[in-house]
Design a protein around this motif. Sequence first.
Motif, mmCIF file in Angstrom:
data_model
loop_
_atom_site.group_PDB
_atom_site.id
_atom_site.type_symbol
_atom_site.label_atom_id
_atom_site.label_comp_id
_atom_site.label_asym_id
_atom_site.label_seq_id
_atom_site.Cartn_x
_atom_site.Cartn_y
_atom_site.Cartn_z
ATOM 1 N N TYR A 113 0.826 -1.203 0.000
ATOM 2 C CA TYR A 113 0.000 0.000 0.000
ATOM 3 C C TYR A 113 0.861 1.254 0.000
ATOM 4 O O TYR A 113 0.452 2.297 -0.514
ATOM 5 C CB TYR A 113 -0.960 -0.019 1.188
ATOM 6 N N HIS A 141 -6.056 -4.270 -3.641
ATOM 7 C CA HIS A 141 -5.501 -2.931 -3.813
ATOM 8 C C HIS A 141 -6.409 -2.064 -4.683
ATOM 9 O O HIS A 141 -6.977 -2.557 -5.658
ATOM 10 C CB HIS A 141 -4.116 -3.004 -4.460
ATOM 11 N N PRO A 142 -6.506 -0.768 -4.356
ATOM 12 C CA PRO A 142 -7.285 0.132 -5.199
ATOM 13 C C PRO A 142 -6.476 0.584 -6.407
ATOM 14 O O PRO A 142 -5.284 0.262 -6.525
ATOM 15 C CB PRO A 142 -7.551 1.315 -4.266
ATOM 16 N N TRP A 185 -0.138 6.536 -2.651
ATOM 17 C CA TRP A 185 -0.493 7.710 -1.861
ATOM 18 C C TRP A 185 0.730 8.530 -1.476
ATOM 19 O O TRP A 185 0.669 9.764 -1.402
ATOM 20 C CB TRP A 185 -1.299 7.327 -0.619
ATOM 21 N N GLY A 187 -8.361 5.527 -5.354
ATOM 22 C CA GLY A 187 -8.321 5.181 -3.941
ATOM 23 C C GLY A 187 -7.095 5.755 -3.254
ATOM 24 O O GLY A 187 -7.170 6.288 -2.140
ATOM 25 N N TYR A 188 -5.945 5.637 -3.914
ATOM 26 C CA TYR A 188 -4.723 6.198 -3.342
ATOM 27 C C TYR A 188 -4.799 7.714 -3.254
ATOM 28 O O TYR A 188 -4.249 8.324 -2.325
ATOM 29 C CB TYR A 188 -3.506 5.774 -4.165
ATOM 30 N N LEU A 213 -11.433 4.896 5.262
ATOM 31 C CA LEU A 213 -11.377 4.375 3.900
ATOM 32 C C LEU A 213 -12.540 3.432 3.593
ATOM 33 O O LEU A 213 -12.991 3.354 2.446
ATOM 34 C CB LEU A 213 -10.042 3.664 3.659
ATOM 35 N N PRO A 258 -4.496 0.040 6.045
ATOM 36 C CA PRO A 258 -5.769 0.277 5.363
ATOM 37 C C PRO A 258 -6.613 -0.995 5.290
ATOM 38 O O PRO A 258 -6.097 -2.105 5.448
ATOM 39 C CB PRO A 258 -5.333 0.715 3.966
ATOM 40 N N TRP A 265 -12.196 3.762 -2.428
ATOM 41 C CA TRP A 265 -11.222 2.770 -1.950
ATOM 42 C C TRP A 265 -11.699 1.342 -2.175
ATOM 43 O O TRP A 265 -11.084 0.564 -2.906
ATOM 44 C CB TRP A 265 -10.892 3.023 -0.483
ATOM 45 N N CYS A 266 -12.791 0.961 -1.537
ATOM 46 C CA CYS A 266 -13.276 -0.428 -1.663
ATOM 47 C C CYS A 266 -13.861 -0.712 -3.039
ATOM 48 O O CYS A 266 -13.754 -1.842 -3.535
ATOM 49 C CB CYS A 266 -14.308 -0.717 -0.564
ATOM 50 N N GLU A 282 -7.538 9.389 -2.663
ATOM 51 C CA GLU A 282 -8.343 9.650 -1.463
ATOM 52 C C GLU A 282 -7.468 9.612 -0.218
ATOM 53 O O GLU A 282 -7.555 10.495 0.649
ATOM 54 C CB GLU A 282 -9.458 8.608 -1.333
ATOM 55 N N LEU A 283 -6.624 8.583 -0.125
ATOM 56 C CA LEU A 283 -5.782 8.450 1.058
ATOM 57 C C LEU A 283 -4.754 9.578 1.130
ATOM 58 O O LEU A 283 -4.488 10.114 2.214
ATOM 59 C CB LEU A 283 -5.087 7.090 1.052
#
Length: 201
Positions: free
Chosen positions: A10, A172-173, A22, A177-178, A155, A119, A161-162, A180-181
Amino acid sequence: MRICFIGDSYVTGTGDETCQGWAGRLCAMERQAGHDVTLYNLGVRGQTSHDIAQRWQTETEARIGGRADGRIVLSFGANDCTIRPDGQPRLGYERSLAAACAILAMAAAHWPVLMVGPPPTGTAMTDVRTQALSAAQATACKRLGIPFLPITDTLLAAPLWCAEISHGDGAHPAGGGYDELAHIIHGWAAWRAWMDASAQT
């Protein structure tokens, strides 16, 4: 400011079509804002807390050893909680927490440290373990005076993400998603304090 991001897939950004993850997106935002940051991504896919404990110090020393501008961001534990075919996690709770505490104590003795919690993977059984491990990591960080950012619940409630995990490799997104993080961490008070400090030097 030279920052080592230490962790697992991640941190590496597995699944991100831009290969930034991220950490890369976060540092790109800071550079665009005028902050002079250098990123060292020390994420290794598939590694548990125990695996990371075996390598992090040597890899970090090679990059920021002896430097007053060195910093460390830690984020790991999701692989520890992954369920093996026999129904057991890859790394037991006690060993996982012991490895994290050893890394945290040694790192904080030499550099400013932040920790981002593990995460979610979108798998219910694994995520329950991840939430428990995140809480234990938070307690360890509080004891050592290290800022900790829990991200599991945030998340799970995030739009992408999901959703991206379910359309990807199941763990993994993609880049959304990354991203967002990265924005979650970008607004974290402890991270902003680092950036404010860098702007004053």
